[in-house]
Design an enzyme around this catalytic site. Structure first.
Site, PDB file in Angstrom:
ATOM      1  N   TYR A  53       0.840  -1.210   0.000  1.00 33.78           N
ATOM      2  CA  TYR A  53       0.000   0.000   0.000  1.00 33.78           C
ATOM      3  C   TYR A  53       0.863   1.243   0.000  1.00 33.78           C
ATOM      4  O   TYR A  53       1.960   1.239   0.542  1.00 33.78           O
ATOM      5  CB  TYR A  53      -0.895   0.015   1.246  1.00 33.78           C
ATOM      6  CG  TYR A  53      -2.021  -0.962   1.262  1.00 33.78           C
ATOM      7  CD1 TYR A  53      -2.331  -1.743   0.156  1.00 33.78           C
ATOM      8  CD2 TYR A  53      -2.797  -1.126   2.406  1.00 33.78           C
ATOM      9  CE1 TYR A  53      -3.382  -2.650   0.198  1.00 33.78           C
ATOM     10  CE2 TYR A  53      -3.846  -2.029   2.451  1.00 33.78           C
ATOM     11  CZ  TYR A  53      -4.132  -2.794   1.345  1.00 33.78           C
ATOM     12  OH  TYR A  53      -5.160  -3.691   1.398  1.00 33.78           O
ATOM     13  N   SER A 233     -13.838  -4.136   0.844  1.00 39.90           N
ATOM     14  CA  SER A 233     -14.712  -3.567  -0.198  1.00 39.90           C
ATOM     15  C   SER A 233     -16.199  -3.706   0.142  1.00 39.90           C
ATOM     16  O   SER A 233     -17.005  -4.066  -0.710  1.00 39.90           O
ATOM     17  CB  SER A 233     -14.432  -4.209  -1.565  1.00 39.90           C
ATOM     18  OG  SER A 233     -13.207  -3.773  -2.088  1.00 39.90           O
ATOM     19  N   LEU A 235     -18.319  -1.493   0.416  1.00 39.41           N
ATOM     20  CA  LEU A 235     -19.082  -0.543  -0.402  1.00 39.41           C
ATOM     21  C   LEU A 235     -18.794  -0.714  -1.887  1.00 39.41           C
ATOM     22  O   LEU A 235     -19.206   0.118  -2.703  1.00 39.41           O
ATOM     23  CB  LEU A 235     -18.758   0.898   0.031  1.00 39.41           C
ATOM     24  CG  LEU A 235     -19.222   1.286   1.440  1.00 39.41           C
ATOM     25  CD1 LEU A 235     -18.769   2.700   1.776  1.00 39.41           C
ATOM     26  CD2 LEU A 235     -20.727   1.165   1.562  1.00 39.41           C
ATOM     27  N   LYS A 243     -23.047   6.842  -5.880  1.00 39.66           N
ATOM     28  CA  LYS A 243     -22.449   8.034  -6.479  1.00 39.66           C
ATOM     29  C   LYS A 243     -22.060   7.868  -7.941  1.00 39.66           C
ATOM     30  O   LYS A 243     -21.809   8.857  -8.627  1.00 39.66           O
ATOM     31  CB  LYS A 243     -21.237   8.479  -5.659  1.00 39.66           C
ATOM     32  CG  LYS A 243     -20.052   7.513  -5.658  1.00 39.66           C
ATOM     33  CD  LYS A 243     -18.959   8.034  -4.728  1.00 39.66           C
ATOM     34  CE  LYS A 243     -17.760   7.099  -4.651  1.00 39.66           C
ATOM     35  NZ  LYS A 243     -16.733   7.604  -3.700  1.00 39.66           N
TER      36      LYS A 243
END
Length: 345
Positions: A53, A233, A235, A243
């Site tokens: 990351y 994840s 969402l 959105k």
């Protein structure tokens, strides 16, 4: 905020885990520390990172997320924060990752752990995870196993033996898997039991309203092996917030990074998202909180990993712990899943 025992460990983790994959790419060190402070102040005790990351990964940003966390962690009471991170596996072509030495074998494990400890500025890691299997498996949106892609890999017993040494040295406390399959879960568990090696206590796989693959064989595997799911994840890269229903907003991962989140760009996703968003509005709920509350409701989920690029998003995500879905709403969610089964596996 509830706290759940993670597998067969003494770790009691918050039902929400703070994901950090944007630190160093979309979030500055100051923003990262604001998020960490806010999350801890609101009951989160569990932070998830990875050596590769932020994402998308690159040589320039490699390790920045752990570095940002380390600058914050050194000022914390260490035993009050549960820190998880991951070793990257082979197959992604990261030549800059330990000079291209990316097999999950003894020397790489030792170096990866030592490097993460240095960046995190801590003496130990609570949960150390294999980011994806050493062997070939379909991953990150791939769904079909192709035996022609199989390749030699480090035997699972050898991986566990190497991790046993690192655990014995006190550098990590527990071992977890990520992006694993039912076969992999049972192989790791059986090898550990038969040979007295470290038992994996967790699995970190994608799980959300658009991807309920875990409901099947993986749920069976973790039930019998007493392994907790750390759902990432939840969402669906933000798609379940609604959105993206009217185009692509600026400054999101999908718009900023080409070819990112491909599993959520599949043909049936928009239809399913629209149905879930409509259900949320009908019940006067936030689509975001509906999606997060659904993941929390699953019996196999020990903690739900949330990620945010703003404090406002983080606040909304954390407030989802106050929402408990009724049997009626859960039945409606199942009905939508029947109509639109797993559009983004």
């Amino acid at each position: 905020m509830r706290y759940n025992q993670l597998g067969e460990s003494d770790l009691n983790v918050s039902e929400i885990c703070l994901g950090t994959m944007t630190y160093g790419r979309q979030n500055s060190i100051e923003e990262a520390h604001q998020q960490l402070e806010y999350a801890i102040a609101h009951g989160v005790n569990f932070i998830d990172a990875a050596e590769m990351y932020p994402v998308p990964p690159s040589e320039k940003t490699y390790g920045l997320t752990e570095t940002y966390i380390g600058e914050w962690l050194k000022h914390q009471q260490r035993d009050k924060v549960i820190v998880a991170t991951k070793i990257a596996g082979p197959g992604r072509g990261f030549k800059w990752l330990r000079g291209g030495a990316d097999a999950i074998e003894r020397d790489n494990i030792k170096q990866a752990v030592d490097d993460s400890l240095k960046r995190l500025q801590t003496d130990y890691i609570d949960l150390y995870q294999i980011h994806w299997p050493d062997r070939y498996v379909p991953r990150f949106g791939q769904t079909i196993f192709d035996p022609t892609q199989a390749k030699p890999s480090v035997p699972i017993v050898e991986q566990l033996e190497a991790f046993a040494d690192v655990i014995q040295a006190g550098k990590i406390r527990y071992l977890g898997l990520s992006n694993e399959t039912p076969w992999g879960v049972t192989q790791f568990s059986n090898a550990a039991k038969q040979l007295g090696l470290p038992k994996v206590i967790s699995i970190q796989n994608a799980y959300n309203l658009l991807n309920r693959v875990f409901d099947g064989a993986l749920a069976e595997a973790v039930y019998y092996e007493n392994i907790g799911l750390l759902a990432y994840s939840p969402l669906a890269f933000g798609f379940l917030t609604g959105k993206y229903l009217n185009g692509k907003p600026e400054n999101t991962r999908i718009t900023l990074f080409e070819n990112f989140g491909q599993r959520y760009l599949k043909p049936k996703v928009t239809e399913a998202v629209a149905a879930y968003v409509e259900l949320a509005k009908r019940h006067q709920l936030s689509p975001t909180q509906l999606a997060l509350a659904f993941v929390r409701s699953r019996w196999f989920v020990t903690s739900t990993i949330i990620g945010a690029t703003t404090l406002e998003q983080l606040q909304e995500n954390l407030e989802s712990v106050n929402l408990v879905l009724s049997k009626e709403i859960l039945a409606e969610l199942d009905a939508i899943n029947t109509q639109h089964p797993n559009p983004a596996p």
